[in-house]
Structures are given as structure tokens and as C-alpha cells.
Write a protein that holds these residues in place. Structure first.
Motif, short mmCIF file in Angstrom:
data_model
loop_
_atom_site.label_atom_id
_atom_site.label_comp_id
_atom_site.label_asym_id
_atom_site.label_seq_id
_atom_site.Cartn_x
_atom_site.Cartn_y
_atom_site.Cartn_z
N LEU A 1 0.89 -1.02 -0.09
CA LEU A 1 0.00 0.07 -0.06
C LEU A 1 0.78 1.11 -0.08
CD1 LEU A 1 -3.03 -1.03 2.59
CD2 LEU A 1 -3.03 -0.40 0.20
N GLU A 2 1.97 1.22 0.82
CA GLU A 2 2.96 2.46 0.64
C GLU A 2 3.80 2.50 -0.64
OE1 GLU A 2 4.69 5.65 2.04
OE2 GLU A 2 3.13 4.87 2.94
N ASP A 3 4.23 1.47 -0.93
CA ASP A 3 5.06 1.50 -2.20
C ASP A 3 4.15 1.83 -3.44
OD1 ASP A 3 7.42 1.12 -0.99
OD2 ASP A 3 7.49 -1.03 -1.39
N GLY A 4 2.83 1.39 -3.40
CA GLY A 4 1.79 1.67 -4.53
C GLY A 4 0.90 2.43 -4.31
N LYS A 5 1.05 3.67 -3.61
CA LYS A 5 0.14 4.55 -3.55
C LYS A 5 -0.25 5.52 -4.72
CE LYS A 5 3.76 7.78 -1.56
NZ LYS A 5 4.25 8.51 -0.04
N ASP A 6 0.84 5.55 -5.54
CA ASP A 6 0.37 6.33 -6.96
C ASP A 6 0.57 5.28 -7.94
OD1 ASP A 6 0.88 8.74 -5.67
OD2 ASP A 6 3.28 8.50 -5.72
N ILE A 7 0.30 3.98 -7.76
CA ILE A 7 0.10 2.84 -8.65
C ILE A 7 -1.27 2.23 -8.33
CG2 ILE A 7 1.18 0.66 -9.41
CD1 ILE A 7 3.82 1.62 -8.28
N LEU A 8 -1.54 1.98 -7.26
CA LEU A 8 -2.86 1.05 -7.11
C LEU A 8 -4.34 1.81 -7.06
CD1 LEU A 8 -1.56 -0.87 -3.95
CD2 LEU A 8 -2.25 -1.97 -5.97
N GLN A 9 -5.04 1.39 -7.80
CA GLN A 9 -6.32 2.28 -7.77
C GLN A 9 -7.29 1.26 -7.60
OE1 GLN A 9 -6.51 5.61 -9.40
NE2 GLN A 9 -4.39 5.11 -9.29
N GLN A 10 -8.62 1.77 -7.24
CA GLN A 10 -9.51 0.53 -6.68
C GLN A 10 -9.73 -0.56 -7.35
OE1 GLN A 10 -13.40 2.57 -5.87
NE2 GLN A 10 -14.10 0.89 -4.80
#
Length: 432
Positions: A236-245
Motif C-alpha cells: 500500500l505504501e509503495d503503490g500509493k501512486d500505482i494502485l487504484q480501486q
């Protein structure tokens, strides 16, 4: 029964709960302990569900036994029959998937949010060894969780495994002390199934080397589960600009892979888990990265994984949900200013059978706003930025008139501002 590690949570015995009953030792013990526990709660209601796999001649006897046992405990009973083709694929995996789906459907039918399964410590050890043989990572080696939340059609459901820290020997001792009767599955002696081979051949040999091996493996699964929780937080931290809903941004994911491949793999696995998909093999994961690195801006990337489609569209990965769903008419409150379709007109159309769900033919037009022209659905989809795979939901027709299109809107000329009215809504079936 003693437990080496207790869950901090437990089912709410004031609500309806269900016990999955196979008729074997573990599920019989679970049913007995649950029925005794709920006597302390007058509002409790226990249901018993049985899944008839139809894979063995004795399956009918198990069904009869389970039904009689439910009657003995004076609890409601229901079952589902699975139709499995034994000539296709991994019968163990398909039976397991079919069993979970059938149990989920039963819970949905009876309004049950808590389902109890009878997996025990030995089952956990066998699962970890199976995953180890497959070359699984931390997630697989975490084994089965004590509780797991899954999406339902109308509300979430929780799967509980309250016996996960009890050994089979402890369950047998409990059953003998309380004079319980159970059925033995003859297929458990068949070593062609890997789980049986582990149970009959591998674990006994390991126990000669280390008597507490089953408990130790289960403890390792607990520790690895804790580690997986930390990995999820890191994703979640590493992917805050990658992960979408419901999607994954490809460009920043590739940038992360260039600087930190383990972190990128962790983000990708987390995304799959959040969408209830199985973890990919290392070979498949490497093939995906090759595809992503070579993909251009207009590449029509498409994978099939865990019986689901994954596509790249406009720089993002999307998991394509099943197209199945249904149109529903939701009542609008009288005090609301929201427009809607006249209730009387819709009810008359339902009575006369003139409500239809049709596929697109390519020539349909719709006006969705006042003082605007009717536009083709192609134009409306493009304006709304609707992905191609979401453009196939059936169109809603009433009296041969196009009334609503999923993701686009409702025909403005058919709406009224006053009186009893309803709103048509396309409800997508949840991904399993």
C-alpha cells in the motif's frame, strides 16, 4: 479444548450462523461445540449446510447422515448437489471451488453472514506442505486464515475456522468423550491425491523426526501470515501512486520494477489478492513483466488468469468482471427531488411482459440530458470514457423504447419529476 493461539475475534452468536457439515470427524465436532455454545444466546440461530459432491457411491449416505444429525440438534438443514465432470482438470481444485461457491449461495439464500468451517491443525500443516511443494511464496505458506472476509451478492460474508489450532488427535479425544458419531470418507485412503499422500506418508515420517511437527508447521503458518500482513502494508505504501480501486497504473509500476523489482512484484500480488485472484506462478509472473516491458501505448494486452481476463487499457491494467448482472428498479422517496420513471408505467410494463433486456445492435441512440440531441451509444460511451468491456451490458427497453443504458444513463424524455417513481439500475454480479 485447549488452543495454542486464539483469534482475537469470534463469530457473533447473536446472529444467524451456518456450519458446513461434511459428516466427518472435524465437522461433527464443530457442530456439537457450536450448538452447545449458542445455547447461551437465546437469539442465536444455527443452520447446517451440506455439499453433495456426487463423486462417490457413499455420498448419498453422507447426505442422509448429515440431515439426521441436524435433526438431532434441532437446527435447520439444507444441501446443494454439485455436478462435476471427473474427466476434466484437477478434480480436487474444482470440487473445492464448487463447494465454496455452493456454500456462499446457501448463505446468501438464508441471509447468513458467518460461515464456520471445520479445518483443523493437521489440515493447516498439509496445506503448508502442499504450498511448499508448489514453490509458493509467503502468501501461500501462510496457509488458511482463521477468518476471511469475502464479498456477497447483497452483503459481505465472513468465513471462520475456529478449530484451526486444534489437532486431529484433540478432536478425536473430544468426539470419544462426548460419544459423537461420524462418517469416514474412503477417498481419504487414496494416495493418488497429493493431500492424502502427505497425510499418510510424509507427515508420519516427519513426526518420527520431530514429534511436534504438525503444531510447528501450523505455528510457522501463523508467523508467515503476520509477515504477509506487513508485506500488504508495504504494498500500500509503495503503490500509493500505482494502485487504484479496480486498476493498476502501468507506467509507475514499470518505474518501480526498474528500481525495486521485489517491491513491484509485491504490489502486483497485492492487487491480485485484493481482487480475489490466485497468486501467479513465477513463470507466469516473469511472462507478464516481459509483456509489460514490450507493450506500447496502443498495445491490446490481454491475459487470462484464474479464469478471469486482465487487460491493459489507457495505461492501466484492469481485471474484467463477468458480464452477468441484472436490471433493478429502485423506489425513489416521495420527498426526493430526483426524477425517475413513473412507477405505474413500469409496473404495468412488468405485468404485460413488455420489459426487455437487449444486446446492442449498433444503431441505438439516447438522450440523457435536457436540451441536448439524441446521440449514438458509441459516442456516449466515448464521452463517458467507458472501457470497451463495460459496453456489453444489456440495454433496458420498455414497450420497444430504449429507456436505460448501463454506465450511460436513463432516457431523459421518459423521466418525471413528481408522483411515484423508480430508478432503473444495472447491478453487476460480484466477481467470485
Amino acid at each position: 479444548m485447549a488452543s495454542s493461539r486464539k483469534s482475537q475475534q469470534s463469530p457473533d452468536f447473536r446472529k444467524r450462523i451456518a456450519v458446513a457439515l461434511s459428516g466427518g470427524l472435524d465437522s461433527v465436532v464443530l457442530l456439537d461445540t457450536v450448538c452447545k455454545a449458542v445455547k447461551q444466546h437465546s437469539q442465536s440461530e444455527v443452520f447446517v449446510f451440506h455439499i453433495h459432491h456426487g463423486l462417490q457411491k457413499a455420498a448419498d449416505e453422507w447426505l442422509v447422515f448429515c440431515e439426521k444429525l441436524a435433526k438431532h440438534y434441532q437446527v435447520p438443514f439444507d444441501f446443494r448437489l454439485l455436478h462435476l465432470d471427473q474427466s476434466q482438470g484437477n478434480i480436487e481444485a474444482r470440487a473445492r471451488a464448487g463447494r465454496y461457491e455452493a456454500l456462499a449461495n446457501l448463505c446468501e439464500d438464508y441471509g447468513i453472514e458467518d460461515l464456520l468451517l471445520a479445518h483443523h491443525q493437521n489440515d493447516q500443516a498439509e496445506t503448508v506442505l502442499l504450498q511448499l511443494m508448489r514453490g509458493a511464496g509467503v502468501a501461500g505458506l501462510s496457509g488458511m486464515p482463521e477468518l476471511r472476509y469475502i464479498a456477497g451478492k447483497s452483503k459481505p460474508m465472513t468465513i471462520w475456522r475456529p478449530l484451526l489450532n486444534q489437532s486431529r488427535a484433540e478432536l478425536e479425544a473430544y468426539a470419544k468423550e462426548h460419544r459423537l458419531q461420524w462418517m469416514e470418507d474412503p477417498s481419504n485412503r487414496n494416495r493418488k491425491y497429493r493431500r492424502n499422500a502427505i497425510r499418510k506418508d510424509i507427515i508420519p515420517k516427519l513426526e518420527k523426526i520431530q514429534p511436534q511437527v504438525v503444531a510447528n508447521i501450523a505455528r510457522s503458518a501463523n508467523l508467515l501470515s503476520d509477515a504477509q500482513g506487513l508485506l500488504d502494508r508495504l504494498a500500500l505504501e509503495d503503490g500509493k501512486d500505482i494502485l487504484q480501486q479496480a486498476s493498476l497504473k502501468v507506467k509507475p509500476l514499470l518505474a518501480k520494477a526498474k528500481s525495486d523489482m521485489p517491491a513491484a512484484n509485491n504490489i502486483l500480488r497485492y492487487w491480485l489478492k485484493q481482487n480475489h485472484l490466485a497468486m501467479p506462478s513465477q513463470e507466469r509472473l516473469e511472462a507478464w513483466w516481459r509483456d509489460l516491458h514490450s507493450a506500447g501505448a496502443d498495445t491490446q494486452l490481454q491475459w487470462v488468469h484464474d479464469e478471469q481476463e486482465i487487460r491493459m487499457w489507457r495505461g492501466q491494467l484492469h481485471i474484467i468482471p463477468e458480464a452477468a448482472g441484472r436490471w433493478v428498479f429502485k423506489t425513489i422517496k416521495a420527498t426526493s427531488k430526483q426524477p425517475g420513471l413513473p412507477t405505474a408505467w413500469v409496473k404495468a410494463a412488468e405485468r404485460d411482459g413488455v420489459i426487455e433486456f437487449r444486446a446492442r445492435s449498433g444503431s441505438e441512440k439516447l438522450q440523457i440530458r435536457p436540451n441536448t440531441p439524441r446521440k449514438t451509444l458509441k459516442n456516449l460511451y466515448q464521452e463517458a470514457d467507458i472501457p470497451p468491456w463495460q459496453r456489453n451490458a444489456p440495454l433496458l427497453f420498455i414497450e420497444n423504447q430504449l429507456v436505460a443504458v448501463a454506465g450511460i444513463g436513463v432516457s431523459y424524455p421518459h423521466l418525471v419529476q413528481q408522483g411515484a417513481r423508480v430508478w432503473p439500475e444495472w447491478v453487476q454480479n460480484p466477481v467470485k
